[in-house]
Design a protein around this motif. Structure first.
Motif: not given
Length: 362
Positions: A231-243
């Motif tokens: 139900n929840f989608y977090y649209t900014s992440g810390f882990h892969e900024p340009g994989s």
């Protein structure tokens, strides 16, 4: 460490040798077929698309003299087994995300993505102009591999969650799928981190085996149906900024190619990187709107969660600093990223801010 010799005398090496008559490149009337093993099923948006694009470019540029027989995860070896299959000679080449193989050497983490690291633009700058490819070659020599970036997912979201994350405390005991140093960092927050191949994520979410997962971005994630089970989608992440995604050749296979064929492989890899990066950018916004229309809540992490991610990421990346090659790769990566960032912030960000201001007036 002479890993190539070790593998030839190990149990895996014995298996690979027994399979070598099947895996050896097929050559007939000047034509050649190379076997590529991959880490995802056929048809996975962006990830598998990059491998298909690379293969098609190689076939076209060699006028059909080289074709690539692509094997999906599980068809010849498992999705996380492609590294050893190619290193040992069981297959000619793989297409994957090299942070899956950080257990082989932690330097590989930097050739996909590290937390709070380079964007896709900055990563390519390091690879092509900052010494990244030369260090990639040095790393590959340990394992008998010649590798190139051959795909890019761009900026990846924070991921899918079955419940809302209200504070840093919500990560305690959370069962979450995340590979790479990002996964190691998340484990330091109290989460129970799983490294699950892409083809198995949906079922793990649907069954409740995990509480959340990250993948690529709205376009690729929608195709896998994660919006059906989270139900929840977090649209900014810390882990892969340009994989980045990678193609790696068995070194003996690479050396058997002519200089012209090697140049074609390198250029096809660069083309696949550009194609997949822009594919995601072109499709993510529309996919995100469709996901939201199905009732998924788009979320952002709170500041205390971002601080938690930052502290954990630095600890995770510092774990391997006693390895000289890892330390050299990290120093090169960070120096290039700093130089790129200084320019991009001054030039690109200023332009984008003014562009938006001018176009959105009254």
């Amino acid at each position: 460490m002479d890993r190539r010799s070790f593998l030839k005398t190990s149990a895996l090496g014995g298996t690979a040798a027994a399979a070598s008559t099947l895996a050896a490149p097929a050559i007939a009337q000047g034509n050649r077929t190379l076997t590529m093993v991959t880490s995802v099923p056929h048809g996975f948006a962006v990830f598998d698309d990059a491998a298909v694009y690379f293969n098609n470019v190689v076939s076209a540029m060699t006028d059909g003299q080289i074709t690539i027989d692509k094997k999906a995860a599980g068809e010849l070896v498992g999705g996380f087994e492609v590294f050893d299959a190619v290193s040992s000679g069981q297959a000619d080449m793989y297409h994957s995300a090299d942070y899956y193989f950080g257990g082989q050497h932690p330097g590989y983490y930097y050739y996909t993505a590290v937390p709070f690291g380079a964007t896709a633009q900055e990563l390519s700058t390091w690879m092509y102009h900052g010494g990244g490819q030369e260090l990639y070659d040095q790393l590959g020599q340990i394992f008998g591999l010649k590798s190139f970036h051959a795909g890019s997912t761009g900026m990846q979201p924070g991921g899918w969650f079955r419940k809302e994350i209200r504070s840093a405390d919500d990560f305690n005991g959370l069962k979450f799928r995340m590979p790479g140093i990002g996964g190691r960092a998340l484990g330091l927050t109290g989460a129970s981190v799983q490294s699950i191949p892409g083809g198995e994520i949906y079922q793990a979410l649907a069954s409740g085996a995990i509480d959340g997962a990250e993948w690529i971005g709205p376009f690729a994630d929608e195709r896998l149906g994660f919006q059906e089970v989270c139900n929840f989608y977090y649209t900014s992440g810390f882990h892969e900024p340009g994989s980045a995604l990678s193609v790696a050749f068995n070194q003996d296979v690479w050396e058997s190619l002519t200089p012209a064929q090697q140049a074609i492989m390198e250029q096809a890899a660069k083309a696949a990187t550009t194609h997949s990066l822009t594919q995601g950018i072109a499709n993510n916004a529309a996919a995100l709107k469709r996901i939201q229309s199905q009732g998924v809540k788009l979320m952002e992490f709170t500041d205390d969660v971002w601080d938690l991610f930052g502290d954990a990421s630095l600890k995770a990346m510092d774990e391997f600093m006693d390895d000289p090659l890892y330390a050299e790769i990290r120093a090169s990566f960070e120096a290039s990223m700093k130089a790129s960032s200084e320019w991009l912030q001054r030039a690109d960000n200023a332009y984008v801010a003014q562009r938006d201001r001018v176009l959105n007036r009254g």
